[in-house]
Design a protein around this motif. Sequence first.
Motif, short mmCIF file in Angstrom:
data_model
loop_
_atom_site.label_atom_id
_atom_site.label_comp_id
_atom_site.label_asym_id
_atom_site.label_seq_id
_atom_site.Cartn_x
_atom_site.Cartn_y
_atom_site.Cartn_z
N ALA A 190 63.27 -0.62 13.00
CA ALA A 190 63.39 -1.67 12.05
C ALA A 190 64.30 -2.91 12.58
O ALA A 190 64.56 -3.52 11.66
CB ALA A 190 63.77 -0.94 10.91
N SER A 191 64.61 -3.06 13.80
CA SER A 191 65.69 -3.89 14.12
C SER A 191 65.20 -5.40 14.12
O SER A 191 66.02 -6.21 13.48
CB SER A 191 66.03 -3.62 15.77
OG SER A 191 64.78 -3.58 16.29
N GLY A 192 63.72 -5.51 14.42
CA GLY A 192 63.30 -6.64 14.18
C GLY A 192 63.40 -7.34 12.43
O GLY A 192 63.94 -8.47 12.58
N GLY A 193 63.01 -6.52 11.73
CA GLY A 193 63.21 -7.07 10.12
C GLY A 193 64.61 -7.01 9.82
O GLY A 193 65.09 -8.11 9.02
N GLY A 197 66.48 -10.75 8.74
CA GLY A 197 67.03 -10.76 7.36
C GLY A 197 68.79 -11.28 7.66
O GLY A 197 69.45 -12.12 6.95
N ILE A 198 69.23 -10.93 8.65
CA ILE A 198 70.82 -11.30 8.91
C ILE A 198 71.09 -12.72 9.26
O ILE A 198 71.78 -13.04 8.73
CB ILE A 198 71.27 -10.26 10.19
CG1 ILE A 198 71.37 -8.91 9.74
CG2 ILE A 198 72.62 -10.93 10.62
CD1 ILE A 198 71.79 -8.00 10.63
N ILE A 199 70.15 -12.97 10.22
CA ILE A 199 70.07 -14.75 10.47
C ILE A 199 69.70 -15.41 9.50
O ILE A 199 70.48 -16.37 9.15
CB ILE A 199 69.15 -14.80 11.51
CG1 ILE A 199 69.39 -14.31 13.03
CG2 ILE A 199 68.84 -16.31 12.11
CD1 ILE A 199 68.48 -14.09 14.14
N LEU A 200 68.87 -15.11 8.57
CA LEU A 200 68.53 -15.90 7.44
C LEU A 200 69.78 -15.95 6.25
O LEU A 200 70.10 -17.17 5.82
CB LEU A 200 67.14 -15.54 6.65
CG LEU A 200 65.98 -15.71 7.40
CD1 LEU A 200 64.93 -15.03 6.59
CD2 LEU A 200 65.68 -17.15 7.92
N ILE A 267 67.81 -23.98 14.28
CA ILE A 267 67.94 -23.19 15.49
C ILE A 267 67.98 -21.52 14.83
O ILE A 267 67.50 -20.79 15.26
CB ILE A 267 69.06 -23.50 16.32
CG1 ILE A 267 68.92 -24.74 16.99
CG2 ILE A 267 69.59 -22.37 17.47
CD1 ILE A 267 70.37 -25.35 17.60
N MET A 268 69.01 -21.40 13.91
CA MET A 268 69.09 -20.04 13.60
C MET A 268 67.71 -19.48 12.89
O MET A 268 67.51 -18.41 13.09
CB MET A 268 70.17 -19.90 12.33
CG MET A 268 71.48 -20.08 13.10
SD MET A 268 73.06 -20.07 11.69
CE MET A 268 72.80 -18.28 11.55
N ILE A 273 62.37 -16.39 13.24
CA ILE A 273 61.17 -16.50 13.36
C ILE A 273 60.71 -15.77 14.70
O ILE A 273 59.85 -15.11 14.73
CB ILE A 273 60.27 -17.87 13.26
CG1 ILE A 273 60.79 -18.50 11.86
CG2 ILE A 273 59.10 -17.75 13.69
CD1 ILE A 273 60.26 -19.71 11.47
N TYR A 274 61.33 -15.87 15.88
CA TYR A 274 60.99 -15.68 16.89
C TYR A 274 60.91 -13.98 17.14
O TYR A 274 60.31 -13.32 17.52
CB TYR A 274 61.80 -16.22 18.06
CG TYR A 274 61.92 -15.44 19.52
CD1 TYR A 274 60.77 -15.67 20.33
CD2 TYR A 274 62.96 -14.66 20.06
CE1 TYR A 274 60.71 -15.03 21.61
CE2 TYR A 274 62.84 -14.12 21.17
CZ TYR A 274 61.74 -14.12 21.91
OH TYR A 274 61.56 -13.63 23.08
N LEU A 275 62.25 -13.68 16.55
CA LEU A 275 62.61 -12.12 16.45
C LEU A 275 61.42 -11.39 15.47
O LEU A 275 61.16 -10.29 15.95
CB LEU A 275 63.93 -11.89 15.92
CG LEU A 275 65.22 -12.23 16.82
CD1 LEU A 275 66.47 -12.11 16.19
CD2 LEU A 275 65.09 -11.67 18.33
N ARG A 276 61.25 -11.96 14.49
CA ARG A 276 60.06 -11.53 13.62
C ARG A 276 58.99 -11.16 14.27
O ARG A 276 58.27 -10.28 14.21
CB ARG A 276 60.07 -12.24 12.24
CG ARG A 276 58.93 -11.67 11.34
CD ARG A 276 58.67 -12.67 10.07
NE ARG A 276 58.02 -13.76 10.72
CZ ARG A 276 58.26 -14.87 9.95
NH1 ARG A 276 58.55 -15.15 9.02
NH2 ARG A 276 57.46 -16.16 10.54
#
Length: 285
Positions: A190-193, A197-200, A267-268, A273-276
């Motif tokens: 679940a790390s990607g999701g 959420g953390i970055i947003l 950038i954030m 988006i990249y991680l997702r």
Amino acid sequence: MTKLKQNRIIDSTFKYFGIFCTFFGLIVLAIFIFNILTEGVQRINWDFLSNLPSRRPAKAGILTAWTGTAWILGLTAIISIPLGVAAGVYLEEYGKKNRLASIIEINIANLAGVPSIIYGLLGLEIFVRTLNFGGSLLAGAFTLALLILPIIIVATREALKAVPKSLREASFGMGATKWQTIWYQTLPAASGGILTGIILALSRAVGETAPLIVIGALAYVPFVASTPMDEFTVLPMQIFNWVSRPQHGFVINAAAAIIILLLITFIMNGIAIYLRNKWQKKVNW
């Protein structure tokens, strides 16, 4: 005219109305960004990034503002990420599904939509007055951590829900304990999701001004913060301070600072988006 034709006309009308509203918003945003770029790009240079605030527009810089933003962002992340992820894991993996759990879920979801100034008042009472942090970086970080905690908790829970039960059952079948299953299987899956959420959430915290004004953050700070207990300012407050000045030079400075703040936010969001997308490519279920 039949009822079917009327419904088709209504659907078509709503479709084109939605397209019009979308393009109208994009055009207004494009005009806004174009005006900021034309005003502020000429002002962005190393001196602007490394100079302290000044009463003379040509010599004024954002050193204290962007370093204060970096301090606030780092401290907020240190405080909110462990608490938010741990709370999300507990509520999703350990919490019992009863009426109390439903009430907690509803309140967490509602807290994500509470106006930010309410968190500022809460931070003023708890961190500034009760704990005597004053208008320090630590008080600001704790206040913003409260602001984004519901977002991180909800994002963590949704990411954990997306992990199939078969993965957990396979881990249990191999003799793993519940915590081992969560730590080695569920959380990595679940790390990607969770990271998205953390970055947003942190992107929202970067642009907040109201809570920091309430707790006593300053619009003018003539020194760079060196400890978490120092007074501070941030980019949104510096921008507000400059746009309230009558001199046109400060308006140009504000436009340049807005560009810097937009770059940080873009950038954030780009990283999120990249991680997702990277996480979605790895998902095999």
